[in-house]
Design a protein around this motif. Sequence first.
Motif, PDB file in Angstrom:
ATOM      1  N   UNK A  41       0.693  -1.322  -0.022  1.00 37.40           N
ATOM      2  CA  UNK A  41       0.080   0.039   0.013  1.00 37.40           C
ATOM      3  C   UNK A  41       0.739   1.190  -0.105  1.00 37.40           C
ATOM      4  N   UNK A  42       1.921   1.197   0.286  1.00 33.96           N
ATOM      5  CA  UNK A  42       2.905   2.276   0.209  1.00 33.96           C
ATOM      6  C   UNK A  42       3.789   2.720  -0.827  1.00 33.96           C
ATOM      7  N   UNK A  43       3.433   1.967  -1.920  1.00 34.57           N
ATOM      8  CA  UNK A  43       4.357   2.080  -3.149  1.00 34.57           C
ATOM      9  C   UNK A  43       4.343   3.492  -3.848  1.00 34.57           C
ATOM     10  N   UNK A 319       8.878   9.481   7.849  1.00 31.41           N
ATOM     11  CA  UNK A 319       7.632   8.976   7.126  1.00 31.41           C
ATOM     12  C   UNK A 319       7.509   7.592   7.142  1.00 31.41           C
ATOM     13  N   UNK A 320       8.649   6.828   6.904  1.00 31.34           N
ATOM     14  CA  UNK A 320       8.656   5.415   6.956  1.00 31.34           C
ATOM     15  C   UNK A 320       7.916   5.004   8.290  1.00 31.34           C
ATOM     16  N   UNK A 321       8.770   5.504   9.217  1.00 31.42           N
ATOM     17  CA  UNK A 321       8.332   5.038  10.715  1.00 31.42           C
ATOM     18  C   UNK A 321       6.666   5.361  10.742  1.00 31.42           C
ATOM     19  N   UNK A 322       6.075   6.432  10.290  1.00 30.70           N
ATOM     20  CA  UNK A 322       4.673   6.940  10.298  1.00 30.70           C
ATOM     21  C   UNK A 322       3.655   5.742   9.387  1.00 30.70           C
ATOM     22  N   UNK A 325       3.555   2.549  11.406  1.00 31.46           N
ATOM     23  CA  UNK A 325       2.701   2.783  12.592  1.00 31.46           C
ATOM     24  C   UNK A 325       1.248   2.519  12.333  1.00 31.46           C
ATOM     25  N   UNK A 326       0.889   2.651  10.878  1.00 30.11           N
ATOM     26  CA  UNK A 326      -0.618   2.728  10.386  1.00 30.11           C
ATOM     27  C   UNK A 326      -1.006   1.188  10.802  1.00 30.11           C
ATOM     28  N   UNK A 327      -2.545   1.290  11.213  1.00 23.84           N
ATOM     29  CA  UNK A 327      -3.054   0.035  11.684  1.00 23.84           C
ATOM     30  C   UNK A 327      -2.987  -1.002  10.846  1.00 23.84           C
ATOM     31  N   UNK A 328      -2.805  -1.112   9.353  1.00 23.83           N
ATOM     32  CA  UNK A 328      -2.832  -2.242   8.679  1.00 23.83           C
ATOM     33  C   UNK A 328      -1.267  -2.763   8.439  1.00 23.83           C
ATOM     34  N   UNK A 330       0.452  -3.874  11.466  1.00 26.68           N
ATOM     35  CA  UNK A 330       0.543  -3.897  12.891  1.00 26.68           C
ATOM     36  C   UNK A 330       1.354  -5.143  13.154  1.00 26.68           C
ATOM     37  N   UNK A 331       1.469  -6.114  12.243  1.00 25.29           N
ATOM     38  CA  UNK A 331       2.219  -7.381  11.976  1.00 25.29           C
ATOM     39  C   UNK A 331       3.762  -7.081  11.835  1.00 25.29           C
ATOM     40  N   UNK A 332       3.763  -6.040  10.639  1.00 28.65           N
ATOM     41  CA  UNK A 332       5.219  -5.885  10.263  1.00 28.65           C
ATOM     42  C   UNK A 332       5.902  -5.009  11.486  1.00 28.65           C
ATOM     43  N   UNK A 333       5.252  -4.345  12.053  1.00 22.80           N
ATOM     44  CA  UNK A 333       5.536  -3.375  13.154  1.00 22.80           C
ATOM     45  C   UNK A 333       5.888  -4.181  14.433  1.00 22.80           C
ATOM     46  N   UNK A 334       5.271  -5.023  14.588  1.00 15.48           N
ATOM     47  CA  UNK A 334       5.844  -6.288  15.611  1.00 15.48           C
ATOM     48  C   UNK A 334       7.135  -6.829  15.421  1.00 15.48           C
ATOM     49  N   UNK A 335       7.199  -7.178  13.995  1.00 16.51           N
ATOM     50  CA  UNK A 335       8.392  -7.893  13.868  1.00 16.51           C
ATOM     51  C   UNK A 335       9.542  -6.992  13.704  1.00 16.51           C
ATOM     52  N   UNK A 336       9.488  -5.817  13.307  1.00 21.27           N
ATOM     53  CA  UNK A 336      10.672  -4.844  13.287  1.00 21.27           C
ATOM     54  C   UNK A 336      11.019  -4.505  14.813  1.00 21.27           C
TER      55      UNK A 336
END
Length: 519
Positions: A41-43, A319-322, A325-328, A330-336
């Motif tokens: 979604x961020x491409x 901006x990448x950090x933001x 942190x988007x709700x969609x 959550x899984x990737x944030x936890x892995x990082x």
Amino acid sequence: MVHLFLLEPPLGDVGNENAAQKNVSLLQELESIIWSVIMSGGRSEARLWLCTTISCIRSITPHNQCELFVNLLRSKPKKKLVAARLVQMIFEKRPQKAGPIIAKKSYMLEKFFEGNPQRILQWFSNFSVAGEAGHRKGARALSQFAFLNRDICWEELEWKGKHGQSPAMVATKPHYFLDLDVLRTVENFLENVPDFWSSDEFAESLKDGEILLIDKKFFVDQFVRLMYEENSEDVWEMINEFLIESQFSILSQHLLILLDEHELCAFLISLCKFLPTRLDGLDVSSQSYWLEIVLLTCNDHASIDELLLLTAVINKGRQLLRLIHDDEHVEEKGKIEGLLLDSGKDSCDTDHWALMKRCLGMKKTEAIKFLGLQSWALHYILSRECTTRESCESMFAKNGISFQRSDSYSLVQIDRNWSDVDDGGSIRHRRKKKMKTSKRRKKYDHDDSSDDELWKVERSSGWQDLKSGGGSWLLSTDGYSCSWSSADLPEHINYFIDIGQRGLLLFVNEDFAATSHSF
């Protein structure tokens, strides 16, 4: 505690191959997670970041940028969307360049007004009680042409009263033109007075380009048609002049985002021949520094995917950090978080320098990628661990950063907007800009849901930090020139580290010991 790796290791103590490989594996895993975020979604946003980075290049001369963008416009397939945006920019910034061209195209003007009462009234109804001197736009042209050619066109004038006005009467009382039936008169001129549309009087009313305000889209479409269907020399000359006069950054920001990824890659390949031929001629402090190195040394071997990733981790850390942190995500944030916070506990200076030594033997693109991932990883860890005065000052002491506490605790410094990082500008400039705009935003934008969301993010960092005893500091990293709050520290420290690491890229063929002074 966060290790920033700012100090040189003891002579000969630069870690081992196993440590370097461990770091490479960790960064490759981080790369995979970040790329999954971009792909999900961020491409499009990442492509915008790349275009913004391109706009930071400062070495392109005005004539070179003109050649570069003209080649883009003339490339196949036709870049009509880019051409339309460029023409619109000219209309907005230099309308007087378009006015004389419009005046030469009588058929275009007749088409513009024919069957459109609203346009006719907007342009030709500006008669004044002050007489001839007060008539404006098309009204002035109409009155002047009518007097000069009264023998052939006066009878085409339609009046609202019971009878018409003679030239002699109107000459003595020019305000009588207020009684003219403008709509019926112009319709008569469209049908019976073709000379008016190519007359000097009408051309004079058009030269400032004000007519564009009536319907820009109509004229944009007409100019694009002139470019590609008629190959109009006048229009291309106008475009060349505008391209030479404009800033490369503005052109890039407005035009490159309209290209697809294949076209953007082709543009970058074309850009290569206009860059300095020597790496030491590049500006190390520029946000586009890494990109210029890739273009100079890798030519067309760097893929668009690599460039998007590099932009995200090197130029757009906040901006990448933001985005993460988007709700969609959550899984990737936890892995990082698990990957970086756990690994950070065991990190040491020698392991980092082993990675740096390993980078010297890599291709430039690979080396830049790992340096960028490493600095972004530190950015992330700093944003998580340095949230109180005590944790920040402990980090300073641990990493040899001298600091002075600042007495400035203004909300302006704390209330930092994720999107407030203005591409291409210095951090200090952005902070001043924030001070000017924050009050306006709070006063007028209470109903803006996006601002509400950003405010929640800020309360969880800077503002909350203030209430819990946080503060701001003057740091040796920038010569104690600016006060930094804990909300700003990750970005500033990451920028400082990134600038240091960029020096490595200039000495890729030298011994590691000879390059360590660059950090």
